[in-house]
Write an enzyme that holds these catalytic residues in place. Sequence first.
Site, mmCIF file in Angstrom:
data_model
loop_
_atom_site.group_PDB
_atom_site.id
_atom_site.type_symbol
_atom_site.label_atom_id
_atom_site.label_comp_id
_atom_site.label_asym_id
_atom_site.label_seq_id
_atom_site.Cartn_x
_atom_site.Cartn_y
_atom_site.Cartn_z
ATOM 1 N N SER A 78 34.269 42.816 39.047
ATOM 2 C CA SER A 78 35.065 44.030 39.117
ATOM 3 C C SER A 78 35.160 44.555 40.545
ATOM 4 C CB SER A 78 34.465 45.079 38.164
ATOM 5 O OG SER A 78 35.300 46.208 38.043
ATOM 6 N N MET A 79 34.773 45.798 40.790
ATOM 7 C CA MET A 79 34.801 46.380 42.130
ATOM 8 C C MET A 79 33.926 45.593 43.093
ATOM 9 S SD MET A 79 33.669 50.266 43.156
ATOM 10 C CE MET A 79 33.382 50.762 44.854
ATOM 11 N N ASP A 112 42.663 42.804 30.868
ATOM 12 C CA ASP A 112 41.369 42.587 30.219
ATOM 13 C C ASP A 112 40.824 43.870 29.598
ATOM 14 O OD1 ASP A 112 40.453 44.109 32.347
ATOM 15 O OD2 ASP A 112 39.251 42.521 33.253
ATOM 16 N N HIS A 130 36.711 43.427 29.947
ATOM 17 C CA HIS A 130 36.355 43.497 31.367
ATOM 18 C C HIS A 130 34.853 43.410 31.613
ATOM 19 C CE1 HIS A 130 37.043 44.538 35.551
ATOM 20 N NE2 HIS A 130 36.139 45.492 35.456
#
Length: 639
Positions: free
Chosen positions: A280-281, A525, A595
């Site tokens: 992710s980030m 997602d 996700h």
Amino acid sequence: MSSLRRRFLGESSAEPSRDVTPEKDEEVRLVPLSKFRNLTLKTHKRSKRRNGLIFSLGGLFGLLVAAFFANQQDVVNLNGLIDMNFYESLLDIIPSGIVKEAKDLQQHERDATNYDSFSVGLHLQSQGVEALHPVIMVPGVISTGLESWGTEPGSRQYFRKRLWGSWSMMRALIMDKASWKRHVMLDKVTGLDPPHIKLRAAQGFDAADFFITGYWIWNKILENLATIGYDPSNSFTAAYDWRLSYINLEKRDRYFTRLKSYIELALATSDNKVALVSHSMGSQVLYFFFQWVEAPGHGNGGPDWVEKHVDSWINISGCMLGALKGYPAVLSGEMKDTAQLNAFAVYGLEKFLAREERAEIFRAMPGISSMLPIGGDAVWGNKTWAPDDLPGQVVSFGTFINFKENNSTQSPGNLTVEESLKYLLTNSDSWYQDQIHNSYSHGVAHTTAEVEENLKDYRKWINPLETRLPLAPHLKIYCFYGIGKATERSYFYREEQQASALNVTIDTGFSRGEVDHGVVLAEGDGTVSLLSTGYMCAKGWRMKRYNPAGVQIKTYEMPHEPDRFSPRGGPNTGMISAFTIHDFQIAINEALGDHVDILGRSSLNDLVLRVAGGKGDQIEENFVSNIREYAEKVKIYDD
């Protein structure tokens, strides 16, 4: 319908299962038919009691969870609550039958997910896969716990307690919301610690393996890595304070300096280049690091540092072009998860933590704004077109912020992504404008000369469309992400009728066609749009301008496959369908392509372990979505 609402209201999903036949040589685990039927029978008997229990507990905890745990799913761990003195009085007023049902439910789900957590690693171990490259994991936004190290009178009660990512957070939020806000919000001017406040990212594997008791994040990957020979001597977790802008991560915590040292030490002690794993980030953070570590005056590693030290980068669900849902969060303190709440829940949430407060909190965490959409109209479309528009679609995704009526002097009219960012900054306080302008850039570099010039400007370093990959021809990048789950793509807004510091709000009363309570959903997602997770992997990094050294890119898409045997997913997806799947319906139905839940997916764990064990060459690309078709329509072209 968000999974959070399905959990607390007991509503079922209308999304179809995509169970498929196992691939040749794929490991499968059979469930005995007698045990399966017994489990099914028990599930039917408990379905009504389960819904009643979830509704009751939801009334107590749902509002808080809805606000802060968007896309984070797990059953409330009642044992963890019982251990806290704060909740003893609360449990005293809950009917004993509900408490007993909660314990029974928790045990039932524990039995249902009692599979071998180490099975993926054991299977690969039998095939000769073992630890090779040191592994360094960079977690995503929100998944890292934040603990207080302040010793001033107002902070002493929280010393070394997590004010994000534990039940201590819930207690602080309920008992003293004002104090909790002061601790989690950064200084609006400096973007650093407020006076007398000191929150720091928790460190070690405990920082990201579980969010709260029972809700795993990286734990499944850690279990399987350990099975093939990994331990704290050859694997690390590089947790960070996700509230900070990336340049302030280095300024305050020397985060990138420490990450560079971890990598250099890992190479020196193992004689093997490292495998970096981000989620992710964390993928944006790692991309920024690649620019920082080689830049003069910053990491000073030189132009070949990545080539010398990094074997591979495993990019899991990376929001390389941002996360669209971050925009309404900072604009009006909203997102799909709040927009889809019922009227009673919205009333309670607004009384406890109003939209103005939520927007203020999000804006005072500049790291969140790093995920504002990147690429402008070239990527996300204009007022009549978007690359991911579907045939026969009435309203293009290109209008990111929509207003049903434009006859007011206040409404700005329908806005593209590019226009929406300008609108956000125009209607924000100067301190927030400064934080964004001094930290990030969201444009596109259309020439090699622009790309090379941008390497001198740290504001460009999060943006893969304004910079390039390192000159590391032996580096390998693996993009693993989920697809097939409805994800926020655009929004319908209306003017705020009541007196408010925020002049617009999501039009939650508008539902029509693909519009659900003012939110337009598309491919992704569940959290990040397909264009963000997939464009750079499918095409962007295959352009010479953005990848001049020819770094190898492999993409492996994983369809959203609800596993009806387990609330948070397990290894049996695709096998349950061999039985009478319609006889086994449970209220909670999570997605292994989700996700966050993808981190526990068996196939994802298999891929990660193969790369770490030096067998990444065995992985073949797997495209299931239309990302390559969409990517060709994006208005960014090679030199």
